[in-house]
Design a protein around this motif. Structure first.
Motif, mmCIF file in Angstrom:
data_model
loop_
_atom_site.group_PDB
_atom_site.id
_atom_site.type_symbol
_atom_site.label_atom_id
_atom_site.label_comp_id
_atom_site.label_asym_id
_atom_site.label_seq_id
_atom_site.Cartn_x
_atom_site.Cartn_y
_atom_site.Cartn_z
ATOM 1 N N LYS A 1 -6.872 180.992 22.387
ATOM 2 C CA LYS A 1 -7.147 181.735 21.160
ATOM 3 C C LYS A 1 -8.525 181.371 20.637
ATOM 4 O O LYS A 1 -8.958 180.230 20.742
ATOM 5 C CB LYS A 1 -6.103 181.444 20.093
ATOM 6 N N GLN B 1 -8.824 186.507 18.447
ATOM 7 C CA GLN B 1 -8.524 187.033 19.771
ATOM 8 C C GLN B 1 -7.574 186.098 20.500
ATOM 9 O O GLN B 1 -7.670 184.883 20.361
ATOM 10 C CB GLN B 1 -9.828 187.161 20.565
ATOM 11 N N TYR C 1 -6.261 185.384 24.446
ATOM 12 C CA TYR C 1 -6.467 185.650 25.863
ATOM 13 C C TYR C 1 -5.251 185.147 26.628
ATOM 14 O O TYR C 1 -4.886 183.980 26.527
ATOM 15 C CB TYR C 1 -7.733 184.960 26.364
ATOM 16 N N GLY D 1 -14.206 190.835 25.165
ATOM 17 C CA GLY D 1 -12.825 190.550 24.790
ATOM 18 C C GLY D 1 -11.850 190.574 25.949
ATOM 19 O O GLY D 1 -10.694 190.954 25.771
#
Length: 127
Positions: free
Chosen positions: A63, A74, A76, A112
């Motif tokens: 994160k 975000q 991941y 992202g």
């Protein structure tokens, strides 16, 4: 545990998934994040230009957090086992993570998304 580049703040993670931000000058906790990871926070790194840090966890997620917000920016996902280590690139554009699955993953923060898997290790990535 990780320092910011100015050595004024420290970020720490716990076995319960909580992340705390500490101000070294005032010797006080500045923020507490309780809603990011479901289990042990296993690694942290501060962004080279401040205001951001990343965390890895036994929940297999990476994160990225903004210190100006109350939550992560975000998440991941891609590791199949715990995340043991992670690091921002010197220019702050990338995060690299290594996990119990033996894979090193490269994440592009601007796009992202995950950019690459490096899979030549025979055991878990520890550092």
């Amino acid at each position: 545990v990780t320092f910011d580049s100015e050595e004024e703040m420290v970020v720490s993670g716990s076995s319960g998934g909580t992340i705390k931000v500490w101000d070294l000058n005032s010797e006080r906790m500045q923020k507490s994040y309780n809603s990011g990871h479901k289990t042990n926070v296993t690694c942290l790194d501060y962004h080279p230009f401040g205001n951001f840090f990343c965390s890895g966890s036994a929940d297999t997620q990476v994160k990225v957090w903004d210190l100006r917000k109350k939550s992560y920016l975000q998440t991941y996902k891609g590791h199949t086992k715990h995340v043991n280590t992670l690091k921002f690139s010197p220019d702050g554009r990338w995060v690299v993570s290594g996990g119990g699955d033996g894979i090193v993953k490269l994440w592009d923060l601007t796009a992202g998304k995950q950019m690459e898997d490096f899979t030549k290790h025979s055991g878990e990535i520890t550092c």
